[in-house]
Design a protein around this motif. Structure first.
Motif, PDB file in Angstrom:
ATOM      1  N   LYS A  24       8.883  -6.351   7.599  1.00 49.52           N
ATOM      2  CA  LYS A  24       7.638  -5.771   8.075  1.00 49.52           C
ATOM      3  C   LYS A  24       6.624  -5.665   6.941  1.00 49.52           C
ATOM      4  O   LYS A  24       6.991  -5.392   5.800  1.00 49.52           O
ATOM      5  CB  LYS A  24       7.905  -4.379   8.654  1.00 49.52           C
ATOM      6  N   LYS A  25       5.384  -5.894   7.279  1.00 47.52           N
ATOM      7  CA  LYS A  25       4.353  -5.817   6.256  1.00 47.52           C
ATOM      8  C   LYS A  25       4.074  -4.358   5.936  1.00 47.52           C
ATOM      9  O   LYS A  25       3.938  -3.534   6.844  1.00 47.52           O
ATOM     10  CB  LYS A  25       3.082  -6.500   6.769  1.00 47.52           C
ATOM     11  N   ASP A  26       4.027  -4.061   4.663  1.00 46.44           N
ATOM     12  CA  ASP A  26       3.813  -2.681   4.249  1.00 46.44           C
ATOM     13  C   ASP A  26       2.324  -2.429   4.105  1.00 46.44           C
ATOM     14  O   ASP A  26       1.655  -3.085   3.310  1.00 46.44           O
ATOM     15  CB  ASP A  26       4.503  -2.467   2.901  1.00 46.44           C
ATOM     16  N   LYS A  74       0.892   0.187   2.922  1.00 46.82           N
ATOM     17  CA  LYS A  74       0.538   1.018   1.765  1.00 46.82           C
ATOM     18  C   LYS A  74       0.772   0.245   0.470  1.00 46.82           C
ATOM     19  O   LYS A  74       1.828  -0.321   0.267  1.00 46.82           O
ATOM     20  CB  LYS A  74       1.396   2.274   1.796  1.00 46.82           C
TER      21      LYS A  74
END
Lengths: 462, 165
Positions: B159-161, B163
């Protein structure tokens, strides 16, 4: 069984808490859940010690399993107490981290209580898959990525060895059940050659997981690259669990005299190599975390002594040593996390002058180092003492002398950090030690000293 | 028995082709054929469930995936670094050692009586299901934790973070 169910349900509950953005509740819920699981574990304690296996011989939750499961749950509890505000700094998906740690713990409970080799395999896989993920959770840190990939490749490889070993044991004996395998060894006049190959391959697979030399080469990089909290988990709880599995397989199934003649020399070589490589390379390390990684290899060497001198006393020897090592390591890693967070670097120079500014931290770290080195009045001494007594009672004199020499080398590098803290001065500010850390440090230090002074209550447990 | 020898010959023949073909895509195609011959072996051993699983999962899913990865990576002969002679010699020595060990161990094993299955029909789907849901129910159920853990981890890592750290 209820322990396994409780912990896996707890993991899913934590996952849902993360979904509903209950970030504050994650840590308390996890800790309370672990306490419940601990209570359920003690509930299985059987004074008569004649527990029956359940689910058609899949699990045997006897006193041995209760002791090791309790040790695993307590150490996970202590390690998770250090995790306050730790995962938040890595990313926003905190709940998943707790979930995966709890899944790993489920695997650990399974391999502490398996009675069938298929359960051993599934338990080790649950544990390993969770650890591969946890090693790589610092997605933007190249060291963490490298460590995760290395660990995954090495781990998958070693799982292959273990699986092949299990298959060959099955091929020779016709059963996965530990008691059935023992019956096969006892009843057949000539043991099939593939059975020996199976023993060798299982030893290789399990030594990979435990990090014994010469299958240790992944350990330093993985331990250094992984987030420190996960390193603490891997080098304490996971190691203990793998040794519980090791001991159970060898004690129940492979303890006949003819088989011992075969595998004891192998383990003697592995133990001496682990001691030598672990201790000698640890001397040259300039960083505390890497030093701990190498010293963990040497501790695997000491733990292998209990298998070499396999007897009914091996259970408590491994348990005591593992408990002492786990508690002392948790202190060391807690101190490391404090220093790393506030100084940013963990070379030995950064510990200079800590004795004056942070007396509590320095004192607890000193006691943990003394315990790891095996100085009397600490738990580590009792652990080493029991290991050496066992080895001497089976006339492994040369090995014991070698181990004592290595323990002396160990004193040298463990005391380096103590010398840095007390005898080297440096201009530094006082490090802020959070309350949670203080509790963990004090509780673990007290446990180390109590076991060291009065080992009876834990040594006679199993 | 003759059928067994014929299929065994085919397995060895195609697995040798896997090693010797220069083009990696051909290698994978030969590997698929090798797996197919293994599937026939399973049927000869009366292990129907294994045969079907081998056919669908290994031959079908995994190998096609493998083929796609190879095509996407675009591996050619030129892009592959040449191995030095020392490594080749070391490889030959190690391989020969393994061969000698294997031959020696098989000779030592000789004609030891093979393990007789208690139930020769165990490989049929019906019997396998009975064993899986009776004796091996717990490992079967516990596997779900393994899969769930792997799934949570895969989503977590992929999953793309949002933050930045």
């Amino acid at each position: 069984m209820d322990v396994i169910i409780t912990i896996s349900l707890l993991a899913i509950l934590v996952l849902y808490l993360g979904l509903f953005k209950a970030a504050k509740a994650l840590l308390p819920v996890t800790l309370v859940g672990l306490l419940v699981a601990l209570g359920l574990t003690f509930n299985h304690w059987d004074l008569a010690n004649n527990t029956k296996s359940i689910f058609s011989g899949m699990l045997l939750f006897n006193n041995f399993s209760v002791a090791f499961s309790a040790l695993a749950i307590i150490s996970t509890f202590l390690i998770l107490m250090l995790s306050k505000d730790y995962f938040e700094r890595i990313s926003a998906n905190v709940a998943e981290y707790y979930t995966i740690i709890l899944f790993a713990l489920t695997g650990i409970i399974i391999i502490a209580s398996y009675h069938n080799l298929s359960m051993l395999f599934i338990g080790i896989e649950i544990m390993s898959v969770s650890l591969y993920i946890l090693t790589g959770i610092k997605k933007r840190d190249y060291a963490s990525n490298e460590a995760a990939l290395k660990y995954f490749l090495m781990g998958a490889f070693s799982t292959g060895f273990l699986l092949f070993g299990i298959t060959l044991l099955y091929g020779a004996s016709g059963s996965f059940d530990l008691t059935e395998i023992r019956n096969y060894v006892a009843s057949s006049e000539e043991i099939s050659p593939i059975f020996y190959a199976g023993i060798l391959l299982s030893i290789i697979g399990l030594c990979f997981k435990a990090g014994a030399a010469p299958f240790h080469f992944w350990t330093p990089d993985v331990y250094e690259g992984a987030p420190t909290l996960i390193t603490a988990f891997m080098s304490t709880v996971v190691k203990t669990a793998v040794f519980a599995a090791f001991l159970r397989l060898f004690y129940i199934s492979l303890s006949s005299v003819t088989l011992q003649e075969f595998w004891v020399p192998v383990l003697v070589v592995l133990a001496s190599l682990s001691l030598l490589i672990g201790n000698i390379t640890a001397v040259y390390q300039q960083h505390f975390k890497r030093m701990l990684a190498y010293s963990s290899i040497s501790h695997v060497g000491y733990l292998l002594f209990a298998l070499i001198a396999l007897s009914s006393a091996s259970d408590s020897a491994v348990f005591l040593y593992a408990a002492a090592y786990t508690i002392a390591s948790i202190i060391a890693f807690a101190a490391l996390m404090v220093v790393q967070k506030q100084v940013g670097n963990d070379s030995f120079d950064n510990f200079n002058g800590l004795g004056r500014k942070n007396p509590l931290l320095a004192l607890t770290l000193t006691i943990s180092m003394l315990s790891l080195a095996g100085i009397p009045l600490t738990a580590g001494f009792i652990g080493k003492f029991m290991m050496f007594t066992g080895a001497l009672s089976t006339y492994h004199t040369a090995l014991t002398v070698f181990a004592v020499l290595n323990a002396i080398v160990g004193v040298f590098y463990y005391l380096r950090v103590v010398v840095a803290m007390y005898f080297k001065d440096a201009e530094r500010n006082e490090l802020a030690v959070p309350v949670y850390f203080k509790i963990v440090l004090v509780v673990s230090t007290l446990a180390t000293i109590i076991i060291g002074v009065y080992p009876g209550f834990i040594a006679d447990l199993i | 028995m003759n059928l067994f020898y014929f299929i065994a010959f085919l397995s060895i023949f195609f697995s040798l082709l896997v090693i010797f073909s220069k083009n990696p895509v051909y290698s994978v195609l030969y590997l698929i054929v090798t797996f197919f011959t293994l599937t026939i072996h399973y049927i000869l051993l009366n292990a129907q469930f294994l045969a079907i699983v081998n056919f669908i999962v290994y031959m079908g899913a995994i190998m096609v995936l493998f083929l796609f990865v190879l095509m996407l990576l675009n591996l050619n002969e030129d892009s592959e670094p040449m191995k030095s002679n020392l490594i080749k010699v070391a490889g030959v020595v190690a391989g020969m050692c393994l061969l000698v060990t294997l031959v020696g161990s098989f000779r030592a094993l000789g004609d030891s009586d093979p393990l007789i299955l208690k139930n020769p029909e165990i490989g049929l789907v019906k019997n396998l299901g009975k064993v899986l849901f009776d004796e091996f129910l717990l490992p079967f159920e516990i596997s779900s934790i393994l899969l769930l853990s792997a799934m949570v981890g895969a989503v977590l890592l992929a999953k793309k973070d949002p933050k930045k750290i």
